[in-house]
Design an enzyme around this catalytic site. Structure first.
Site, PDB file in Angstrom:
ATOM      1  N   LYS A 100     -19.989  69.461   1.891  1.00 22.13           N
ATOM      2  CA  LYS A 100     -18.896  70.413   1.606  1.00 22.13           C
ATOM      3  C   LYS A 100     -17.857  69.743   0.708  1.00 22.13           C
ATOM      4  CE  LYS A 100     -18.355  74.094   2.907  1.00 22.13           C
ATOM      5  NZ  LYS A 100     -18.805  75.421   2.399  1.00 22.13           N
ATOM      6  N   TYR A 131     -22.947  67.087   6.727  1.00 20.48           N
ATOM      7  CA  TYR A 131     -22.373  68.423   6.476  1.00 20.48           C
ATOM      8  C   TYR A 131     -21.060  68.306   5.716  1.00 20.48           C
ATOM      9  CZ  TYR A 131     -19.559  72.600   7.394  1.00 20.48           C
ATOM     10  OH  TYR A 131     -18.730  73.681   7.246  1.00 20.48           O
ATOM     11  N   THR A 159     -14.089  73.692   4.467  1.00 20.38           N
ATOM     12  CA  THR A 159     -13.788  73.336   5.850  1.00 20.38           C
ATOM     13  C   THR A 159     -12.756  72.212   5.922  1.00 20.38           C
ATOM     14  OG1 THR A 159     -14.765  72.233   7.775  1.00 20.38           O
ATOM     15  CG2 THR A 159     -15.871  71.874   5.704  1.00 20.38           C
ATOM     16  N   ASP A 160     -12.064  72.123   7.045  1.00 17.24           N
ATOM     17  CA  ASP A 160     -11.136  70.988   7.248  1.00 17.24           C
ATOM     18  C   ASP A 160     -11.893  69.674   7.464  1.00 17.24           C
ATOM     19  OD1 ASP A 160     -12.162  71.522   9.789  1.00 17.24           O
ATOM     20  OD2 ASP A 160     -10.206  71.619  10.788  1.00 17.24           O
ATOM     21  N   GLU A 161     -13.232  69.773   7.704  1.00 13.93           N
ATOM     22  CA  GLU A 161     -13.991  68.556   8.020  1.00 13.93           C
ATOM     23  C   GLU A 161     -14.082  67.612   6.824  1.00 13.93           C
ATOM     24  OE1 GLU A 161     -17.415  69.167  10.528  1.00 13.93           O
ATOM     25  OE2 GLU A 161     -16.643  71.093  11.201  1.00 13.93           O
ATOM     26  N   ASN A 165     -12.460  69.575  23.790  1.00  9.37           N
ATOM     27  CA  ASN A 165     -13.669  70.349  24.118  1.00  9.37           C
ATOM     28  C   ASN A 165     -13.801  70.616  25.616  1.00  9.37           C
ATOM     29  OD1 ASN A 165     -14.355  70.282  21.422  1.00  9.37           O
ATOM     30  ND2 ASN A 165     -15.716  68.520  21.628  1.00  9.37           N
ATOM     31  N   ASN A 207     -13.785  78.139  13.444  1.00  5.80           N
ATOM     32  CA  ASN A 207     -13.668  79.563  13.758  1.00  5.80           C
ATOM     33  C   ASN A 207     -14.394  79.889  15.060  1.00  5.80           C
ATOM     34  OD1 ASN A 207     -13.553  81.522  10.734  1.00  5.80           O
ATOM     35  ND2 ASN A 207     -12.904  79.421  10.967  1.00  5.80           N
TER      36      ASN A 207
HETATM   37  P1  NAD Z   1     -23.283  80.495   9.061  1.00  6.25           P
HETATM   38  O1  NAD Z   1     -24.223  79.336   9.191  1.00  6.25           O
HETATM   39  O2  NAD Z   1     -23.049  81.391  10.213  1.00  6.25           O
HETATM   40  O3  NAD Z   1     -23.770  81.435   7.858  1.00  6.25           O
HETATM   41  C1  NAD Z   1     -24.201  80.922   6.627  1.00  6.25           C
HETATM   42  C2  NAD Z   1     -24.849  82.048   5.844  1.00  6.25           C
HETATM   43  O4  NAD Z   1     -25.290  81.497   4.581  1.00  6.25           O
HETATM   44  C3  NAD Z   1     -26.079  82.645   6.527  1.00  6.25           C
HETATM   45  O5  NAD Z   1     -26.044  84.061   6.441  1.00  6.25           O
HETATM   46  C4  NAD Z   1     -27.240  82.080   5.714  1.00  6.25           C
HETATM   47  O6  NAD Z   1     -28.365  82.960   5.675  1.00  6.25           O
HETATM   48  C5  NAD Z   1     -26.612  81.916   4.348  1.00  6.25           C
HETATM   49  N1  NAD Z   1     -27.293  80.890   3.556  1.00  6.25           N
HETATM   50  C6  NAD Z   1     -27.603  79.623   3.955  1.00  6.25           C
HETATM   51  N2  NAD Z   1     -28.268  78.986   2.974  1.00  6.25           N
HETATM   52  C7  NAD Z   1     -28.346  79.857   1.931  1.00  6.25           C
HETATM   53  C8  NAD Z   1     -28.908  79.773   0.633  1.00  6.25           C
HETATM   54  N3  NAD Z   1     -29.540  78.669   0.206  1.00  6.25           N
HETATM   55  N4  NAD Z   1     -28.793  80.846  -0.185  1.00  6.25           N
HETATM   56  C9  NAD Z   1     -28.164  81.975   0.232  1.00  6.25           C
HETATM   57  N5  NAD Z   1     -27.641  82.114   1.463  1.00  6.25           N
HETATM   58  C10 NAD Z   1     -27.741  81.067   2.302  1.00  6.25           C
HETATM   59  O7  NAD Z   1     -21.932  79.855   8.521  1.00  6.25           O
HETATM   60  P2  NAD Z   1     -20.422  80.245   8.836  1.00  6.25           P
HETATM   61  O8  NAD Z   1     -19.998  79.557  10.066  1.00  6.25           O
HETATM   62  O9  NAD Z   1     -20.246  81.714   8.721  1.00  6.25           O
HETATM   63  O10 NAD Z   1     -19.688  79.511   7.626  1.00  6.25           O
HETATM   64  C11 NAD Z   1     -19.470  80.204   6.391  1.00  6.25           C
HETATM   65  C12 NAD Z   1     -18.749  79.277   5.433  1.00  6.25           C
HETATM   66  O11 NAD Z   1     -17.484  78.916   5.998  1.00  6.25           O
HETATM   67  C13 NAD Z   1     -19.481  77.970   5.147  1.00  6.25           C
HETATM   68  O12 NAD Z   1     -19.304  77.662   3.791  1.00  6.25           O
HETATM   69  C14 NAD Z   1     -18.790  76.960   6.048  1.00  6.25           C
HETATM   70  O13 NAD Z   1     -18.864  75.668   5.482  1.00  6.25           O
HETATM   71  C15 NAD Z   1     -17.376  77.502   6.031  1.00  6.25           C
HETATM   72  N6  NAD Z   1     -16.560  77.176   7.233  1.00  6.25           N
HETATM   73  C16 NAD Z   1     -17.055  77.448   8.487  1.00  6.25           C
HETATM   74  C17 NAD Z   1     -16.258  77.183   9.599  1.00  6.25           C
HETATM   75  C18 NAD Z   1     -16.731  77.503  10.993  1.00  6.25           C
HETATM   76  O14 NAD Z   1     -16.030  77.176  11.964  1.00  6.25           O
HETATM   77  N7  NAD Z   1     -17.875  78.177  11.173  1.00  6.25           N
HETATM   78  C19 NAD Z   1     -14.987  76.632   9.440  1.00  6.25           C
HETATM   79  C20 NAD Z   1     -14.526  76.363   8.142  1.00  6.25           C
HETATM   80  C21 NAD Z   1     -15.336  76.654   7.043  1.00  6.25           C
HETATM   81  P1  TYD Z   2     -19.297  72.658  16.751  1.00  2.00           P
HETATM   82  O1  TYD Z   2     -19.096  74.021  17.336  1.00  2.00           O
HETATM   83  O2  TYD Z   2     -20.669  72.198  16.408  1.00  2.00           O
HETATM   84  O3  TYD Z   2     -18.332  72.573  15.471  1.00  2.00           O
HETATM   85  P2  TYD Z   2     -17.899  71.280  14.582  1.00  2.00           P
HETATM   86  O4  TYD Z   2     -18.810  70.155  14.867  1.00  2.00           O
HETATM   87  O5  TYD Z   2     -18.064  71.810  13.197  1.00  2.00           O
HETATM   88  O6  TYD Z   2     -16.470  71.003  14.963  1.00  2.00           O
HETATM   89  O7  TYD Z   2     -18.678  71.591  17.741  1.00  2.00           O
HETATM   90  C1  TYD Z   2     -17.332  71.708  18.193  1.00  2.00           C
HETATM   91  C2  TYD Z   2     -17.062  70.513  19.071  1.00  2.00           C
HETATM   92  O8  TYD Z   2     -17.863  70.620  20.266  1.00  2.00           O
HETATM   93  C3  TYD Z   2     -17.437  69.184  18.451  1.00  2.00           C
HETATM   94  O9  TYD Z   2     -16.498  68.197  18.868  1.00  2.00           O
HETATM   95  C4  TYD Z   2     -18.798  68.880  19.018  1.00  2.00           C
HETATM   96  C5  TYD Z   2     -18.727  69.490  20.410  1.00  2.00           C
HETATM   97  N1  TYD Z   2     -20.007  69.994  20.955  1.00  2.00           N
HETATM   98  C6  TYD Z   2     -20.393  69.620  22.252  1.00  2.00           C
HETATM   99  O10 TYD Z   2     -19.672  68.869  22.954  1.00  2.00           O
HETATM  100  N2  TYD Z   2     -21.570  70.109  22.726  1.00  2.00           N
HETATM  101  C7  TYD Z   2     -22.384  70.932  22.006  1.00  2.00           C
HETATM  102  O11 TYD Z   2     -23.468  71.322  22.493  1.00  2.00           O
HETATM  103  C8  TYD Z   2     -21.970  71.306  20.697  1.00  2.00           C
HETATM  104  C9  TYD Z   2     -22.826  72.209  19.844  1.00  2.00           C
HETATM  105  C10 TYD Z   2     -20.764  70.827  20.210  1.00  2.00           C
END
Ligand code: NAD
Ligand code: TYD
Length: 351
Positions: free
Chosen positions: A161, A157, A132-134, A256, A187
């Protein structure tokens, strides 16, 4: 012999789109989806491809070393695309250890299992870690994260990562393992669990519930449509040099509060409500501790070196996303029952 690729976290949001893409586009690969099916994992997300002959599912918790070793002995994968993670910042604030277990220990278990099975023969092998970019921390009002920005995570988190990224690089440097890392921005899209901002607000608009905005709502994120992220992962998996890192972003920054207002506007149209109706649900709530002000990715490297750029505008992507949620309310009901409801009540009783 088909080439076997393990995709971890394939029942989750991004992982399900990656699994679908690889199963559909690469019939010569055997795709093994490895997922523990936590609250965030849902096999319904990929039910359209579950009967394909080049697809298998294994319910494995990546924190369980012996289960991971057994899995690698069984499939002897040439590739690993690792998405399984605990992914929600707010949950990491309440329960950091769970994030260390899955995101750090789980990643190291996978690295060790790959190292053992490959035994120094890295020809045709790849370990692609999705991050992640975080990990880069927070930006002020200007500037962008590049691949060389110093790591500076603030939440449990992003710290977990960042730690997993360091382990992946360390295995590349120390054992010569063929690793690549991608760091992506926020995403959005179909199958996004409704604890994250966009699906949470869509769900609450449908149900006329408050739209909780943390702090003053001036926090900025760079949003990318999930299908474009899956395509970037495909490009990097197939084209990147070993040990490379690529940032992936949407060139699409939103505060946001503006994002939620835009969502309200589009939802009013789709639900046949008078303009301004849904925006009345906006409720400012207590801020997230350690809230990062702004994330923004400079995705020039992946564009110039691999020819990747987003294919969907935010307007198109948001419309597809809203339509998907409106057409899949049973999915929303199913994932918001039970445990999620308890989490939701706890998180927002702070309001
Ligand atoms: P998500 O929370 O929707 O899905 C995570 C999946 O991992 C789930 O299916 C869960 O069952 C599985 N999982 C969790 N713990 C596990 C374990 N101990 N063993 C096996 N499986 C396990 O997450 P996401 O949003 O799809 O993110 C996927 C990846 O992309 C992550 O590594 C996250 O850090 C990275 N990422 C997410 C975003 C975003 O905006 N969502 C952005 C950048 C990077
Ligand atoms: P989120 O979707 O949790 O992603 P991330 O924290 O990984 O960026 O949050 C996106 C932005 O929205 C973040 O600045 C936190 C804010 N946020 C709210 O203002 N209210 C909410 O209920 C949630 C879940 C997030």
């Amino acid at each position: 012999m088909k080439k076997t690729i393990l995709i971890t976290g394939g029942a989750g949001f991004i992982g399900s789109h990656v699994v679908r893409r690889f199963v559909t586009n690469y019939p010569n690969y055997h795709i093994v989806n490895v997922d523990a099916l936590t609250y965030a994992g849902n096999l319904e997300n990929i039910k359209d491809i579950e009967n394909k002959e080049n697809y298998s599912f294994e319910k494995v918790d990546i924190t369980d070393l012996s289960a991971v070793q057994t899995l690698f002995d069984k499939y002897k994968p040439e590739g690993i695309i690792h998405l399984a993670a605990e992914s929600h910042v707010d949950r990491s604030i309440s329960n950091p250890l769970e994030f260390v277990m899955t995101n750090v220990i789980g990643t190291v278990n996978l690295l060790n299992a790959a190292k053992t099975i490959w035994n120094g023969n890295y020809e045709g092998k790849r370990f692609h870690h999705i991050s992640t970019d975080e990990v880069y921390g927070a930006l002020g009002d200007t500037g962008f994260f590049t691949e060389t920005t110093k790591y500076d995570p603030h939440s449990p988190y992003s710290a977990s990562k960042a730690s997993s990224d360091h382990f992946v690089r360390a295995y590349g440097d120390t054992y010569g393992m063929p690793v690549v890392i991608t760091n992506c921005s926020n995403n959005y899209g179909p199958n996004h669990f409704p604890e994250k901002l966009i699906p949470l607000c869509i769900h609450n608009i449908i149900n006329n519930k408050p739209l909780p905005i943390y702090g003053d709502g001036k926090y900025t994120r760079d949003w990318l449509f999930v299908v474009d992220h899956a395509r970037a992962i495909d490009d990097v998996y197939h084209k990147a040099a070993n040990h490379a890192t690529y940032n992936i972003g949407g060139f699409n920054e939103w505060q946001n509060i503006d994002l939620v207002k835009e969502l309200c506007k589009q939802m009013d149209e789709k639900l046949g409500r008078a303009e301004g109706t849904s925006a009345q649900l906006i409720t400012f709530v207590k801020d997230r501790p350690g809230h990062d002000l702004r994330y923004a990715i400079d995705a020039t490297k992946i564009k110039e070196e691999l020819g990747w750029e987003p294919s969907v505008t935010f307007e198109q992507g948001l419309a597809i996303t809203i339509d998907w949620y409106l057409n899949n309310q049973e999915w929303l009901d199913n994932v918001t029952n039970g445990d999620y409801q308890k989490y939701y009540e706890k998180q927002y009783s702070l309001v």
